[in-house]
Write an enzyme that holds these catalytic residues in place. Structure first.
Site, PDB file in Angstrom:
ATOM      1  N   SER A 230       0.785  -1.223   0.000  1.00  0.00           N
ATOM      2  CA  SER A 230       0.000   0.000   0.000  1.00  0.00           C
ATOM      3  C   SER A 230       0.822   1.281   0.000  1.00  0.00           C
ATOM      4  CB  SER A 230      -0.938   0.013   1.206  1.00  0.00           C
ATOM      5  OG  SER A 230      -0.206   0.005   2.421  1.00  0.00           O
TER       6      SER A 230
ATOM      7  N   LYS B  90     -12.063   0.323  -1.332  1.00  0.00           N
ATOM      8  CA  LYS B  90     -11.149   0.994  -2.263  1.00  0.00           C
ATOM      9  C   LYS B  90     -11.744   0.971  -3.669  1.00  0.00           C
ATOM     10  CE  LYS B  90      -7.109   0.334   0.650  1.00  0.00           C
ATOM     11  NZ  LYS B  90      -7.836  -0.126   1.856  1.00  0.00           N
TER      12      LYS B  90
ATOM     13  N   HIS C 270      -5.356  -3.745  -2.276  1.00  0.00           N
ATOM     14  CA  HIS C 270      -5.026  -2.790  -3.344  1.00  0.00           C
ATOM     15  C   HIS C 270      -4.864  -3.459  -4.702  1.00  0.00           C
ATOM     16  CE1 HIS C 270      -4.561   1.024  -1.184  1.00  0.00           C
ATOM     17  NE2 HIS C 270      -4.137   0.303  -0.166  1.00  0.00           N
TER      18      HIS C 270
END
Length: 401
Positions: A185, A244, A213
């Site tokens: 990240s 996200k 991610h």
């Protein structure tokens, strides 16, 4: 205003130390939607700080799904999942994710952090071993500590070092778990999922990947690092987030039906936290539908990413690969080094019209402070060019370039 009680004086001292070091910060407040251009603290800025990779936070179809679910089911579930809070829409979401990830089953948690921490701490005990990449996410580290298992840390992405550690413990009683981020990240590099899966098979270890991610970014239609490396069926535990690229809120764990059933019974965040509002579950279902039907969003994300990285590099910025890992994804850190200068740079960028958050110790190691940037699929080339102009001009004025 009341004065700080002496019992908490150490907190005031710690905050004063942050101020002296120049790494103290105040929260930026968003007014309106999370977009490529947003209004923070009353100022319109080009947003390079959000994890909203695919622009789904304000997508009309997700809004519509949330409103319909609220009208049909109300605003909350009213209980934890194991008592009275499992709604049909929760199961629909879990089935949707399991099919998307090509696994038997899935369970949704309240956040990606609780998914990681709750899973690691519940499937291992004090007699077991965890082999963890040194740059793994904090939620992995906390879950490892809560499990009370013995923790062995291998050098970042160093597969040979991981194997050395596996050899050291292979004859010890207890289970062994190898765990890595799919995408890291802070540096934006990709974990060696395939090679670590080889090791896990060789030494009979459990293989776990945090794809927070990577989901929505890597693999077919954003299926993540397991799909990117063609490792389906070789990763025992897949963790992801709904906060996200999916654009909403929550985390999830994918794997075998027995794994998920076990987490129903033993994962403490699942057992002791109220389940998602139905509007959130409906929003996430709509988001996974969009990943399947609009792959062009991911294509735009990568086009913007390649362009932005190339322009930053041409301008002379350090975007990794020197003292830090080289970024391979939309997470593109601009390495400054010194924490105070990094925070000053971030503040100057904001005043000039760009939101790019400064990150310093303890989130990243001392001497490796950076401004962390992420482009989205929805940024236009004109917006990126203007952001690059501000980044370059501000860096030159401050002696960074």
């Amino acid at each position: 205003m009341s004065q700080t009680r002496p019992q908490l004086a150490h907190l005031t001292a710690a905050l004063n130390e942050l101020k002296e070091r120049g790494t103290y910060f105040k929260l930026r407040v968003l007014d309106g939607e999370q977009g490529p251009v947003s209004v923070y603290d009353g100022r319109e800025v080009i947003n390079l700080a959000s994890n909203n990779y695919l622009g789904l936070c304000d997508h009309p179809k997700l809004k519509e799904a949330a409103l319909k679910a609220t009208e049909k089911y109300g605003v909350g579930s009213g209980a934890v999942r194991t008592i009275a809070g499992t709604m049909k829409i929760h199961l629909e979401l879990e089935e949707k994710i399991a099919a998307f990830k090509n696994v038997e089953a899935c369970v949704v948690f309240q956040s990606g952090f609780t998914a990681n921490a709750g899973t690691v701490s519940s499937i291992l005990g004090k007699e077991d071993f965890i082999l963890s990449d040194e740059l793994n996410h904090a939620s992995i580290i906390d879950g490892a500590r809560l499990s009370r298992a013995k923790i062995k840390v291998f050098r970042h992405k160093d597969v040979a070092h991981c194997e050395e550690l596996l050899q050291e413990v292979q004859n010890e009683p207890g289970r062994k778990l190898v765990i890595t981020d799919g995408v890291f990240s802070m540096d934006g590099d990709i974990g060696p999922v395939d090679k670590l899966a080889d090791l896990a098979e060789k030494y009979g270890a459990i293989m776990m990947v945090d794809d927070a991610h990577a989901s929505g970014v890597l693999g077919r239609n954003g299926r993540g690092s397991i799909d990117h490396f063609h490792c389906h069926g070789r990763v025992d535990v897949q963790v992801g987030t709904l906060s996200k690229a999916i654009g909403a809120l929550g985390g999830y764990v994918c794997g075998s039906r027995d794994l998920i059933e076990y987490l129903y019974h033993r994962a403490r965040p699942f057992l002791f936290s109220t389940s998602h509002p139905p509007s959130v579950a409906a929003t996430c279902i709509a988001a996974f539908d969009l990943l399947e039907s609009e792959p062009e969003r991911i294509e735009r994300l990568w086009e913007n990413t390649h362009y932005f990285k190339q322009q930053l590099t041409s301008a002379g910025f350090d975007v990794g690969g020197k003292t830090t890992p080289a970024s391979e994804t939309p997470i593109t850190p601009i390495i400054i080094g010194e924490g105070k200068l990094t925070m000053e740079f971030s503040k100057a960028l904001f005043e000039a019209g760009v939101l790019a958050t400064g990150i310093a110790f303890p989130t990243v190691p001392e001497g490796k402070a950076r401004v962390r940037t992420i482009v989205s699929s929805e940024h236009t080339k004109a917006q990126l060019d203007r952001a690059l102009e501000i980044l370059t001009g501000t860096a030159k004025r401050m002696g960074i370039l």
